[in-house]
Structures are given as structure tokens and as C-alpha cells.
Motif scaffolding. Structure first.
Motif, PDB file in Angstrom:
ATOM      1  N   TRP A 228      39.981  28.692   2.305  1.00  0.00           N
ATOM      2  CA  TRP A 228      40.303  29.825   1.736  1.00  0.00           C
ATOM      3  C   TRP A 228      38.878  30.665   1.454  1.00  0.00           C
ATOM      4  O   TRP A 228      39.151  31.964   1.009  1.00  0.00           O
ATOM      5  N   LEU A 229      37.890  30.049   1.258  1.00  0.00           N
ATOM      6  CA  LEU A 229      36.840  30.670   1.204  1.00  0.00           C
ATOM      7  C   LEU A 229      36.253  31.736   2.264  1.00  0.00           C
ATOM      8  O   LEU A 229      35.503  32.505   2.007  1.00  0.00           O
TER       9      LEU A 229
ATOM     10  N   LEU B  36      30.250  29.012  -9.690  1.00  0.00           N
ATOM     11  CA  LEU B  36      30.172  29.098  -8.114  1.00  0.00           C
ATOM     12  C   LEU B  36      31.034  30.114  -7.711  1.00  0.00           C
ATOM     13  O   LEU B  36      30.620  31.017  -6.793  1.00  0.00           O
ATOM     14  N   ILE B  37      32.374  30.007  -7.994  1.00  0.00           N
ATOM     15  CA  ILE B  37      33.326  30.959  -7.498  1.00  0.00           C
ATOM     16  C   ILE B  37      33.262  32.362  -8.119  1.00  0.00           C
ATOM     17  O   ILE B  37      33.190  33.229  -7.545  1.00  0.00           O
ATOM     18  N   SER B  38      32.757  32.512  -9.306  1.00  0.00           N
ATOM     19  CA  SER B  38      32.319  33.837  -9.647  1.00  0.00           C
ATOM     20  C   SER B  38      31.301  34.171  -9.164  1.00  0.00           C
ATOM     21  O   SER B  38      31.468  35.533  -8.676  1.00  0.00           O
TER      22      SER B  38
ATOM     23  N   VAL C 102      42.885  35.746  -5.020  1.00  0.00           N
ATOM     24  CA  VAL C 102      43.845  34.819  -4.352  1.00  0.00           C
ATOM     25  C   VAL C 102      42.830  33.549  -3.914  1.00  0.00           C
ATOM     26  O   VAL C 102      43.358  32.244  -3.805  1.00  0.00           O
ATOM     27  N   ALA C 103      42.349  33.976  -3.360  1.00  0.00           N
ATOM     28  CA  ALA C 103      41.158  32.958  -2.416  1.00  0.00           C
ATOM     29  C   ALA C 103      40.394  32.165  -3.726  1.00  0.00           C
ATOM     30  O   ALA C 103      40.599  30.667  -3.663  1.00  0.00           O
ATOM     31  N   ALA C 104      40.226  32.696  -4.676  1.00  0.00           N
ATOM     32  CA  ALA C 104      39.433  31.943  -5.730  1.00  0.00           C
ATOM     33  C   ALA C 104      40.667  30.840  -6.213  1.00  0.00           C
ATOM     34  O   ALA C 104      40.278  29.620  -6.610  1.00  0.00           O
TER      35      ALA C 104
ATOM     36  N   SER D 182      41.366  28.160 -13.805  1.00  0.00           N
ATOM     37  CA  SER D 182      40.080  28.778 -14.284  1.00  0.00           C
ATOM     38  C   SER D 182      39.230  29.526 -13.216  1.00  0.00           C
ATOM     39  O   SER D 182      38.480  30.516 -13.238  1.00  0.00           O
ATOM     40  N   THR D 183      39.463  28.912 -11.760  1.00  0.00           N
ATOM     41  CA  THR D 183      38.876  29.740 -10.860  1.00  0.00           C
ATOM     42  C   THR D 183      39.467  31.108 -10.581  1.00  0.00           C
ATOM     43  O   THR D 183      38.844  32.282 -10.383  1.00  0.00           O
TER      44      THR D 183
END
Ligand code: FPP
Ligand code: MG
Length: 430
Positions: free
Chosen positions: A405-406, A139-141, A305-307, A287-288
């Protein structure tokens, strides 16, 4: 054969300890104050709580740089994590991408030794398991890819549904591998942890060492880790290798912290949060961060940074909820014995908060609830206290930080799914 493998492992451990001593400098006050920035906004529900000053974690030098990064000012508060916006279900949205994960792991741990192969792939053969970590990675990807694709930007009035959040096929494939590596590392650590804790059950079934033996479980965990390391190297990204190696370092450090804790450590919230970061949040945060790096974002970019921050706060929220559920849920729901933390001598957030109201708990915490009647008395005091409520608030605070952060990423289906995941983490019951 087994004994030569064990001596190799002992040698590797010595080497790792030695190289850590050389390369990782001790945490200093600057590190602590830098991380304090990230948690400073949290006000514990009971004002003037001594625990408040302790929501600080040790930062690695890299994370100090991250702590200095401002959240994009365009969006102050993205959403209330308690009532997430509409959007896809997090597990469904990337579910198809993770369908073959278990088969892939079975392939990766293929070996001539049938017992080792079965033990290493044991948890991947179970139907249960939400693949929480690989889901976050995917999802973060995708949420980060939305920032790179098209002209989508924070604050654009485009409907989130029209935002393309798919990375290029080769990048997404590497990110999927990263999700697999993360799950393999996590599983290896649980197999070892169950040996250390002498735990009989895991994920609703027997633990690996109960099914086989301690020796097989230790080797199966090492084997998973070794194969995960090969896959990691094959990603061909030195920064990602370094980031994930840091996660391994933290996992082991957290476990050692727990094993070697002094009685006073056990009563401090600061120590508990550090251990929680080391044992749980670091792997998710690393990992994110790695997912964003694989997506082509620079290490100090807003997206990376946000990830990392999302993973960091979500990881903390996840573990704090886990510690809460250990008191409130049955063994059936948890897939492992209920109230195991107290029985294993561990004081987690609920008890540490309760100890502020009932200081007699501190003596029990120091002696790891070993005196007859300690566990029952501690549970009674917890029930009378605001410990559970305050723990819930702390978890919610971290989940809220994660979704905030998102806000540096454009609205997209993946970002919405991540917000929903933040909510899912705090409302989950098992
Ligand atoms: C669960 O803790 C354990 C962990 C999250 C990490 C364990 C790490 C190690 C054993 C270090 C070795 C690492 C590798 C990669 C082989 P818990 O006992 O608090 O939680 P539980 O109730 O789920 O058992
Ligand atoms: Mg355990």
C-alpha cells in the motif's frame, strides 16, 4: 467520590451502547465481501483450507469506500517485505520526536490524586517499550508529507535520500499529539484488559491492578482515556475525532466479542480475524488514517487510503505474530506469562490452523481448554501440525500487503523506514 465516578462511568457506558445501537448499522454481507477483496490474494500454505474463506473482516461504511480504491498501478510490488531496502531504522528515524512522550503524558495526567496519577502514568515511566504505535504515526505522517512536499512522485528517479518528508512544524506537532493520544488509548485498554484477564504482569513488571487495586486500575484507565479525549478534541479536526472514536468503539466491541463468544465462534477463523481487527488493528489503522487527515489529505485520497491500509495490515500482522510468540517465546522475553492464550481459553491462529489437521482440537477450543490435560494436549498437537508455519505465512502476507500500500507514496526515508518496520514486525522475537 469513587462511587459517584463509577456511576458516571456506568451511565456513560449505557449511553455509548445506546448511541452505537442508533448509529452503527449491523455488518452485512456486502461489508464482508468488500473486505474480502483486501485479503483475497492470500493463499494459506495448506491449500483447500476452510480458514481461507474466513480472512474477511467486518467493514464500517467508510472502509467500504476505501476497499474500492485501487492501489496505484505504477508500482506493482514495492519490495519484498522479507528483504527490505536500505534506509533509516524506523525507531531511530523518529526517535527524537518521541523522546519527551513519557514526560508529556505525565503532564497530561497530572491530578491532585497521587495514586491515580501514578497508576495512569505507570507504563509511561518504564524504560522498556518501543512506542510502536506513536512510531508508526510519525513515520506515516512523514511518508505522506513526501507526497505533498516538492514535486516528488511515485516512480521519480530522485534518490529517496533527497526527498523532503517533513510536514510543516504545526502539522507535525499535531501528528505527534496524535501519536501520544494513540499510546494513551492503547495503554488505557491494556490496564483494563489486565483487570478483565486478571493478569499479574505486563511489560516485564506488575500490572497496574496488582500494584494498586482493581478500582484504581479501572479509574486510571478511564482517566487516561478521558485526558486522551480532551487532547483529541484539541486537535480541532472533526474527522480525526470521528476516526479515533471509531477505534475506541472497535476496542470495546472486540473485548465484548471475546467475553461473549459462543463455543462455535471460538473455532472459526473468521471470528478470530474480526476480533483481531477490533482489538488490535483498528487502533493502528485509525491512527494512521488520522495522521494523513491531519496532514491535510482528503478522506478518500490515495494517501489517506494508503495510510489506513498500511496500519490495517500491519496491525493484523503484528497481532498474528503476537499470537505466534505466545507459543514460542519464554515469559522473560514476552514480559508477560508465556502460553497465556491457551491458559486463558483463547484459540488463536496457530491452534485454529492446527485444528484443521487435528479436528479433536475443536472440542477443546469450544470448552476453552478447561478439561485437565487440554492445554498440554493442544500444545502437543500444535507441535505436530503446520500451525506455527502457517501462522507465520499469514503474518507475512499481511506485512507484505502493508508495504504494498505504501507504493502510492513516493520513495522517501520515511517510506523506507515503514517498509523496514513491516519486516521488523514479522521477524521480531518479543
Ligand atoms: C489485549 O488483549 C487487549 C486489547 C488489545 C484491548 C482491550 C480493550 C479493552 C479492555 C476495552 C476498553 C478500552 C479502553 C480504551 C479503555 P489480550 O488479552 O488478548 O492480550 P495480552 O496478552 O496483551 O493481554
Ligand atoms: Mg490480556
Amino acid at each position: 467520590m469513587v462511587s459517584s465516578l463509577l456511576s458516571f462511568l456506568a451511565l456513560s457506558t449505557t449511553f455509548l451502547t445506546f448511541s452505537r445501537a442508533l448509529s452503527v448499522r449491523p455488518v452485512d454481507d456486502d461489508d464482508l465481501s468488500a473486505l474480502l477483496e483486501a485479503s483475497e490474494g492470500f493463499v494459506a500454505p495448506q491449500a483447500a483450507s476452510p480458514a481461507r474463506s474466513s480472512h474477511r473482516l467486518a467493514l464500517r461504511p467508510r472502509e467500504r469506500v476505501l476497499a474500492a480504491q485501487p492501489v496505484n498501478a505504477k508500482v506493482e510490488s514495492l519490495v519484498d517485505v522479507n528483504s527490505p531496502p536500505s534506509g533509516p531504522d524506523p525507531f531511530d528515524y523518529v526517535g527524537d520526536d518521541l523522546l519527551s512522550l513519557a514526560d508529556q503524558v505525565r503532564e497530561v495526567v497530572d491530578t491532585d490524586h497521587p495514586v491515580l496519577k501514578m497508576a495512569a502514568s505507570h507504563f509511561f515511566s518504564l524504560k522498556s517499550g518501543k512506542k510502536f504505535r506513536p512510531t508508526i504515526v510519525m513515520l506515516i505522517s512523514r511518508a505522506a508529507a513526501a507526497a505533498a512536499n516538492s514535486g516528488a512522485d511515485v516512480g521519480d528517479s530522485v534518490s529517496y535520500k533527497d526527498v523532503d518528508d517533513m510536514p510543516s512544524a504545526d502539522v507535525y506537532d499535531k501528528q505527534r499529539r496524535l501519536g501520544q493520544i494513540t499510546e494513551m488509548i492503547h495503554t488505557a485498554s491494556l490496564i483494563h484488559d489486565d483487570v478483565l484477564d486478571d493478569a499479574e504482569t505486563r511489560r516485564g513488571g506488575d500490572s497496574v491492578h496488582k500494584l494498586y487495586s482493581n478500582k484504581v486500575a479501572v479509574l486510571a484507565g478511564d482517566f487516561l482515556l478521558a485526558r486522551a479525549s480532551v487532547l483529541l478534541a484539541q486537535l480541532g479536526n472533526v474527522e480525526v475525532v470521528e476516526t479515533m472514536a471509531n477505534a475506541l468503539d472497535s476496542l470495546v466491541t472486540g473485548e465484548v466479542m471475546q467475553a461473549k463468544a459462543e463455543p462455535d465462534d471460538l473455532t472459526t477463523f473468521d471470528w478470530y480475524m474480526k476480533k483481531t481487527y477490533m482489538k488490535t488493528a483498528s487502533l493502528i489503522a485509525c491512527s494512521t488514517r488520522s495522521a494523513a487527515l491531519l496532514g491535510g489529505f482528503a478522506s478518500t485520497s490515495e494517501e489517506t487510503v494508503a495510510a489506513e491500509k498500511y496500519g490495517y495490515h500491519l496491525g493484523l500482522a503484528f497481532q498474528i505474530v503476537d499470537d505466534l510468540l505466545d507459543f514460542t517465546q519464554s515469559a522473560d522475553l514476552l514480559g508477560k506469562p508465556a502460553c497465556s492464550d491457551l491458559n486463558n481459553g483463547q484459540a488463536t491462529a496457530p491452534i485454529l490452523f492446527a485444528a484443521e489437521e487435528y479436528p479433536e482440537l475443536n472440542a477443546m477450543i469450544r470448552r476453552k481448554f478447561k478439561q485437565p490435560g487440554d492445554v498440554d494436549r493442544a500444545r502437543k498437537l500444535l507441535e505436530r501440525s503446520k500451525g506455527l508455519e502457517r501462522t507465520k505465512s499469514l503474518a507475512r502476507w499481511h506485512a507484505q500487503q502493508a508495504v504494498e500500500w505504501l507504493s502510492v507514496l513516493p520513495d522517501s526515508p520515511a517510506r523506507r523506514a515503514l517498509v523496514k518496520l513491516g519486516n521488523r514486525v514479522i521477524v521480531r522475537t518479543s
